[in-house]
Design a protein around this motif. Sequence first.
Motif, PDB file in Angstrom:
ATOM      1  N   GLY A 144       4.155  31.850 -35.731  1.00 27.08           N
ATOM      2  CA  GLY A 144       5.259  31.303 -36.656  1.00 27.08           C
ATOM      3  C   GLY A 144       6.460  32.308 -36.829  1.00 27.08           C
ATOM      4  N   ARG A 145       6.445  33.363 -35.744  1.00 27.73           N
ATOM      5  CA  ARG A 145       7.794  34.208 -35.833  1.00 27.73           C
ATOM      6  C   ARG A 145       9.172  33.321 -35.716  1.00 27.73           C
ATOM      7  N   GLU A 146       9.054  32.261 -35.152  1.00 30.28           N
ATOM      8  CA  GLU A 146      10.314  31.546 -35.024  1.00 30.28           C
ATOM      9  C   GLU A 146      10.760  30.912 -36.505  1.00 30.28           C
ATOM     10  N   THR A 147       9.757  30.551 -37.219  1.00 28.66           N
ATOM     11  CA  THR A 147      10.029  29.967 -38.428  1.00 28.66           C
ATOM     12  C   THR A 147      10.332  30.911 -39.516  1.00 28.66           C
ATOM     13  N   PHE A 148      10.241  32.077 -39.463  1.00 30.87           N
ATOM     14  CA  PHE A 148      10.672  33.465 -40.274  1.00 30.87           C
ATOM     15  C   PHE A 148      11.972  33.493 -40.447  1.00 30.87           C
ATOM     16  N   THR A 149      12.688  33.358 -42.074  1.00 32.66           N
ATOM     17  CA  THR A 149      14.031  33.054 -41.965  1.00 32.66           C
ATOM     18  C   THR A 149      14.534  34.683 -42.561  1.00 32.66           C
ATOM     19  N   GLY A 150      13.701  35.637 -42.525  1.00 33.32           N
ATOM     20  CA  GLY A 150      14.238  36.886 -42.784  1.00 33.32           C
ATOM     21  C   GLY A 150      14.836  37.728 -41.648  1.00 33.32           C
ATOM     22  N   HIS A 151      15.091  39.032 -41.745  1.00 29.22           N
ATOM     23  CA  HIS A 151      15.949  39.419 -40.832  1.00 29.22           C
ATOM     24  C   HIS A 151      14.905  40.114 -39.740  1.00 29.22           C
ATOM     25  N   GLN A 152      15.316  40.189 -38.578  1.00 27.60           N
ATOM     26  CA  GLN A 152      14.447  40.772 -37.507  1.00 27.60           C
ATOM     27  C   GLN A 152      15.044  41.613 -36.518  1.00 27.60           C
ATOM     28  N   LEU A 153      15.020  42.868 -36.267  1.00 18.86           N
ATOM     29  CA  LEU A 153      15.697  43.693 -35.433  1.00 18.86           C
ATOM     30  C   LEU A 153      14.532  44.559 -34.721  1.00 18.86           C
ATOM     31  N   HIS A 154      14.959  45.041 -33.525  1.00 17.47           N
ATOM     32  CA  HIS A 154      14.236  45.995 -32.584  1.00 17.47           C
ATOM     33  C   HIS A 154      14.772  47.387 -32.969  1.00 17.47           C
ATOM     34  N   SER A 155      13.874  48.364 -32.802  1.00 15.51           N
ATOM     35  CA  SER A 155      14.202  49.854 -33.123  1.00 15.51           C
ATOM     36  C   SER A 155      15.438  50.288 -32.034  1.00 15.51           C
ATOM     37  N   GLY A 156      15.642  49.423 -31.031  1.00 14.31           N
ATOM     38  CA  GLY A 156      16.691  49.753 -30.168  1.00 14.31           C
ATOM     39  C   GLY A 156      18.249  49.328 -30.676  1.00 14.31           C
ATOM     40  N   ASP A 157      18.199  48.659 -31.811  1.00 15.15           N
ATOM     41  CA  ASP A 157      19.232  48.313 -32.512  1.00 15.15           C
ATOM     42  C   ASP A 157      19.265  48.883 -33.922  1.00 15.15           C
ATOM     43  N   TYR A 158      18.342  49.675 -34.225  1.00 11.94           N
ATOM     44  CA  TYR A 158      18.401  50.103 -35.570  1.00 11.94           C
ATOM     45  C   TYR A 158      19.374  51.404 -35.678  1.00 11.94           C
ATOM     46  N   HIS A 159      20.048  51.663 -36.800  1.00 11.37           N
ATOM     47  CA  HIS A 159      21.064  52.907 -36.816  1.00 11.37           C
ATOM     48  C   HIS A 159      20.661  53.712 -37.969  1.00 11.37           C
ATOM     49  N   THR A 160      20.830  53.099 -39.107  1.00 12.96           N
ATOM     50  CA  THR A 160      20.592  53.616 -40.385  1.00 12.96           C
ATOM     51  C   THR A 160      19.515  52.902 -41.384  1.00 12.96           C
ATOM     52  N   ALA A 161      19.100  53.545 -42.351  1.00 13.44           N
ATOM     53  CA  ALA A 161      18.387  52.906 -43.414  1.00 13.44           C
ATOM     54  C   ALA A 161      19.114  52.029 -44.334  1.00 13.44           C
TER      55      ALA A 161
END
Length: 356
Positions: A144-161
């Motif tokens: 179901g990951r493709e149906t999730f409408t929230g935001h997803q990112l990988h730690s490689g693209d994480y900068h601040t909280a």
Amino acid sequence: MAASDDIFDVVIVGGGQAGLACGYFMRRTGLNYVILDGEEAPGGAWRHGWDSLRLFSPAKWSSLPGWPMPPCDEQWPPRDHIINYLAAYEQRYRLPLRRPVEVSAVTQGPHGLCVHTDRGDIHARAVISATGTWRHPLMPAYPGRETFTGHQLHSGDYHTAEPFRDQRVLIVGGGNSGAQVLAEVSTVAETTWVTLEPPRFLPDDVDGRVLFERATEKWKAHQEGRRLDTDDGDLGDIVMVPPLKEARERGVLDSVRPFARFTTNGVVWQNGEESAVDTVIWCTGFGPALDHLVPLDVLEDDGRVVLKGTRAKKAPRLWLVGYGEWTGFASATLIGVMRSARATVNDIVQTLDERS
Ligand SMILES: Cc1cc2nc3c(=O)[nH]c(=O)nc-3n(C[C@H](O)[C@H](O)[C@H](O)COP(=O)(O)OP(=O)(O)OC[C@H]3O[C@@H](n4cnc5c(N)ncnc54)[C@H](O)[C@@H]3O)c2cc1C
């Protein structure tokens, strides 16, 4: 071989710590070589780490060959300290970097191999691939990951909280990245930490130096066919850097086992309960970034290359350095890459000597 603008004895693809370590040993050989790097500036993957990223090993234990990392006021050096060190290292040894140069492919060529770049083709008698893993983030499959409408990112693209303030955030992954991102995001958001198994925290007084010593001891035992009956931590275990100790005091370091599937606005747990989620941060690691090697037909189903030492068995003019244990013990760390880089350059010198 005679030097020319576009013919080199050795081309190193990637100017992060692994590429620089190879460059350090190459400069003593008399072979002509160049390092091609896709970044705008020095630092490799460290340029993309999150703002508060800390080394888990002290400066003294994070050095490349030849020149120790300068001491740092903090026990766990911050990201910028490492970037400054790598920039100074390149200059100190006058390493021949070309930047930004993007390598799209390596193919067989009239002089051995041909390196295709956005600035034209470069011929090489040998190629060292040192492109790291940052460009190949891994995210596990969840129904179901493709149906999730929230935001997803990988730690490689994480900068601040800050972008996640007041959100409900799932942090997936039980290594040092997951723990450090959790510690930070939990200061502004409601977090849930999802790990396959309970995370392994090291005692508060153990830092990366001790881990390297233990890992080296295990490696030596393995080489000598001895068995070490200890289970006292390895390089993947979580180092209790100060933000983690503080997160523990706030009671947010608890983790839960994986959910069963995604819904459009959250997840369903194994017991059938549902939770709404705004953002998922995948701290689930990286694979080797080897797309440029596809034309050589050396990639196996697991995305790796079969090696003898660090040399590709199916393409004997190609070497790989820095991707992880499979390219040399601790080779994906600052201090550990020296051994693989030195062995690689020795092997290349011997190979090119034999051929000429
Ligand atoms: C949270 C975290 C903590 C860590 N802590 C430590 C620690 O305490 N100690 C330690 O030693 N290590 C640590 N590491 C590991 C370390 O950061 C990485 O393993 C390291 O950056 C790998 O170096 P590299 O040179 O192999 O790759 P990179 O740093 O990724 O460099 C590869 C370079 O190649 C370039 N490149 C890639 N593809 C191409 C292409 N096709 N054409 C041209 N250029 C290309 C990239 O742009 C990049 O500049 C940590 C990592 C993380 C995520």
